[in-house]
Design an enzyme around this catalytic site. Structure first.
Site, PDB file in Angstrom:
ATOM      1  CG  ASP A  34      -1.957   0.706   1.100  1.00 44.31           C
ATOM      2  OD1 ASP A  34      -2.197   2.050   0.439  1.00 44.31           O
ATOM      3  OD2 ASP A  34      -3.345   0.183   1.486  1.00 44.31           O
ATOM      4  CB  THR A  75      -6.403   2.270  -0.407  1.00 45.02           C
ATOM      5  OG1 THR A  75      -5.330   2.812   0.236  1.00 45.02           O
ATOM      6  CG2 THR A  75      -6.291   0.629  -0.066  1.00 45.02           C
ATOM      7  CE  LYS A 157      -4.714   1.207   4.448  1.00 47.08           C
ATOM      8  NZ  LYS A 157      -4.656   2.224   3.137  1.00 47.08           N
ATOM      9  CG  ASP A 158     -12.302  -2.584   5.695  1.00 47.06           C
ATOM     10  OD1 ASP A 158     -11.598  -1.909   4.988  1.00 47.06           O
ATOM     11  OD2 ASP A 158     -13.015  -1.997   6.301  1.00 47.06           O
ATOM     12  NE  ARG A 159      -9.210   1.632   1.761  1.00 49.27           N
ATOM     13  CZ  ARG A 159      -9.067   1.928   3.033  1.00 49.27           C
ATOM     14  NH1 ARG A 159      -9.750   1.735   3.871  1.00 49.27           N
ATOM     15  NH2 ARG A 159      -8.128   2.950   3.585  1.00 49.27           N
ATOM     16  CG  ASP A 302      -1.668   4.314   2.915  1.00 50.38           C
ATOM     17  OD1 ASP A 302      -1.400   4.954   1.877  1.00 50.38           O
ATOM     18  OD2 ASP A 302      -2.795   4.422   3.452  1.00 50.38           O
ATOM     19  CG  HIS A 306      -1.643   8.510   4.862  1.00 50.48           C
ATOM     20  ND1 HIS A 306      -2.052   9.398   4.097  1.00 50.48           N
ATOM     21  CD2 HIS A 306      -2.158   7.135   4.423  1.00 50.48           C
ATOM     22  CE1 HIS A 306      -2.791   8.868   3.084  1.00 50.48           C
ATOM     23  NE2 HIS A 306      -2.828   7.673   3.040  1.00 50.48           N
ATOM     24  CG  HIS A 350      -2.436   4.632  -3.492  1.00 51.20           C
ATOM     25  ND1 HIS A 350      -1.465   5.195  -2.743  1.00 51.20           N
ATOM     26  CD2 HIS A 350      -3.169   3.871  -2.853  1.00 51.20           C
ATOM     27  CE1 HIS A 350      -1.771   4.755  -1.555  1.00 51.20           C
ATOM     28  NE2 HIS A 350      -2.807   4.131  -1.567  1.00 51.20           N
ATOM     29  CG  HIS A 485      -2.379   8.459  -1.840  1.00 47.96           C
ATOM     30  ND1 HIS A 485      -3.811   7.959  -1.853  1.00 47.96           N
ATOM     31  CD2 HIS A 485      -2.132   7.894  -0.393  1.00 47.96           C
ATOM     32  CE1 HIS A 485      -3.897   7.050  -0.945  1.00 47.96           C
ATOM     33  NE2 HIS A 485      -3.207   7.144  -0.116  1.00 47.96           N
TER      34      HIS A 485
HETATM   35 ZN   LIG Z   1      -3.409   6.122   1.809  1.00 47.20          ZN
END
Ligand SMILES: [Zn+2]
Length: 545
Positions: A34, A75, A157-159, A302, A306, A350, A485
């Site tokens: 990520d 994401t 992350k769930d996604r 990620d 951040h 990304h 992003h």
């Molecule tokens: Zn992010």
């Protein structure tokens, strides 16, 4: 003549036999990192070992110029696009969050109020791939093998776990910060498998956080990063400076297990869990002899980006540790599946931008689009003309989301409202273009940008007006630390893409390829149909064709 005829017949027979039983790897492993920028393969390479990133580059095929071909670069869309070979316009995942335009209802990408959490009573468990409208390459593998292939998705992350694993997955697991457990939902199962419960009981997050986060090497050797204490880095509540050593053993008292997401050990823990899944679910050892598919996404990169931005020692240290984790994971696959028996690919959802404050402090151009202020300005201007200050709902995903219900009830002209919005936004600093999506095809903008805008626009989920930010400008509060992003620029859209293992050539190419080309490449490799919304093309060099 007869000899020729016989040879021809034999060739056809052999060809048919080959087609009838296509050779396939035992396991496909997709590893998504990520927020990984393509240049991280090289930026920190002076201290990468031979068995991690460098092994992938040396033994595999690297597509050095792989780009996301849509916006917003976030994401959920990245994971959906890698696995569907498609774009938001078609697969429906228009952001991590979006607005259902017809009703104004907000929607989270994997939100599903019709399922319950498994292993949790919290709302975090109510997730599924229902909002993903297109099939995934993992779905196609299921269909092609009469559902005998095993497919599992894993991510903090769930996604990151749910979208890659698709609609027919055996399981997707994600990490619950509150309990420190790996959880799932009733979309997949009624109850966690015994091995997951046993894994959760070990509370490995505790062990990792108690070790604190120190740099892997002496801190003064991190020459690829800024000084340790800069204004471009965020802090945890309770931290006086954003510096090493990071006392995670102390910070966890307030932050709980959520903290591990923002440490390199979040990646390690995810791979610990992935290895356990391979072992317990016998992935790559399918009793029917078919191919299994494991989708892993590492999220800590990620969260760390951040918080600390790209130029921090935290980021360099994260990638040095990740390199070791990848080496360890590949060694595990070699041992348990067998070298050459599995196909591995590494990519990202990304990339990310430099922090605008850092960038402008070095005399570059850049800045922050303060969305809340811009929205207020817009609504004030609209109120003067149309009598309501609630016409713009939000500026989510760099799109203007209009309140159509209100516009209808007040019998206002949509055309006039859009005109006012566009004129007003065009006056703001840091905005290159403002695009009415209905006329996007006819805008005088560079063709690659137009393609990204149109691919990213989902008629039912995206806002009617798209904002294109100037390079190195992004949405945020002025002078905020960390990074983000979401825009079209190369720093957000240029991702690593490396394949290795069964069926993969060794090599490298600088040809431009797109994220949507990954799924059809895998489809060709596996001799299965590409996903049903696919718009990509197989990267033939990877397959040696
Ligand atoms: Zn992010």
């Amino acid at each position: 003549m007869w000899k020729f005829f016989f040879t021809a017949l034999l060739t056809i027979t052999i060809a048919i036999q080959v087609e009838a039983q296509p050779a396939r790897p035992k396991l496909v492993v997709g590893l998504m990192i990520d927020q990984m920028r393509w240049d991280y393969l090289y930026r920190f390479a002076d201290r990468y070992g031979d068995d991690g990133f460098k092994r992938l580059l040396n033994e595999g095929f690297s597509c050095e110029n792989a780009l996301l071909n849509y916006i917003p670069t976030v994401t959920a869309i990245g994971h959906a696009s890698v696995y569907t070979g498609s774009v938001p316009a078609i697969h429906g995942i228009a952001g991590n969050d979006w607005v259902i335009q017809a009703t104004g209802q907000p929607m989270y990408c994997t939100q599903d109020d019709n399922v319950r959490g498994v292993g949790t009573l919290e709302r975090e468990g109510q997730q599924s791939p229902r909002n993903l409208l297109a099939s995934t390459i993992t779905d196609q593998l299921k269909l092609a093998t009469n559902f005998q292939a095993k497919v599992i998705g894993i991510s903090m992350k769930d996604r990151g776990g749910i979208l890659p694993a698709g609609h027919f997955a055996d399981a997707a697991y994600w990490f619950e910060g509150k309990s420190g457990n790996w959880i799932s939902s009733t979309f997949y199962m009624e109850k966690l498998p015994g091995w997951v419960e046993t894994f959760n009981k070990q509370k490995l997050a505790d062990n990792y956080l108690k070790q604190d986060w120190n740099t892997l090497y002496p801190i003064d050797t991190y020459i690829n990063s800024t000084a340790d204490d800069t204004p471009y880095e965020g802090k945890w509540p309770g931290e006086e400076t954003p510096t090493f050593p990071r006392k995670t053993s102390e910070l966890m008292k307030d932050a709980g297990y959520e903290l591990i997401k923002t440490t390199p050990q979040g990646n390690t823990l995810t791979l610990d869990f992935a290895k356990e899944a391979i072992k317990q679910e016998q992935l790559g050892n399918n009793s029917t002899g078919t191919t299994d598919f494991l989708c892993v996404s590492l999220s800590s990169t990620d969260y760390i980006g951040h918080r600390y931005s790209l130029s921090a020692i935290e980021m360099e240290d994260t990638y040095l540790r990740l390199d070791q984790d990848i080496a360890d994971f590949l060694a595990y696959l070699d041992k348990h599946i067998g070298k050459g028996n599995y196909t591995f690919f590494l990519t990202a959802d990304h990339a990310a931008s430099y922090n605008p404050m850092y960038y402008t402090d070095q005399q570059g151009n850049g800045g922050y689009l303060f969305a809340r202020q811009i929205q207020r300005n817009l609504n004030n201007e609209l109120e003067k003309k149309f009598g309501s200050d609630k016409i713009v709902r939000s500026l989510m995903n760099y799109q203007v989301h209009l309140n159509y219900g209100l516009i209808d009830s007040l019998q206002l002209s949509l055309k006039e409202i859009k005109k006012t919005v566009i004129n007003s936004l065009n006056k703001e600093d840091g905005i290159t273009y403002v695009i009415d999506m209905e006329g996007a095809q006819h805008m005088f903008i560079p063709a690659p940008l137009r393609e990204k805008v149109i691919n990213g626009y989902n008629r039912k989920h995206s806002g009617a007006i798209q904002i294109i930010a100037d390079p190195q400008w992004y949405a945020g509060t002025p002078r905020s630390p960390g990074t983000t992003h979401g825009v079209w620029s190369p720093y957000d859209s240029h991702i690593p893409l490396v394949f290795m293992g069964w069926g993969i050539q060794r090599g490298v190419s600088n040809k431009e390829v797109h994220v949507v080309d990954i799924a059809p490449t895998l489809a060709s490799l596996l001799h299965i149909m590409e996903p049903n919304g696919n718009i990509g093309k197989p990267i033939v060099e990877v397959l040696g064709q």
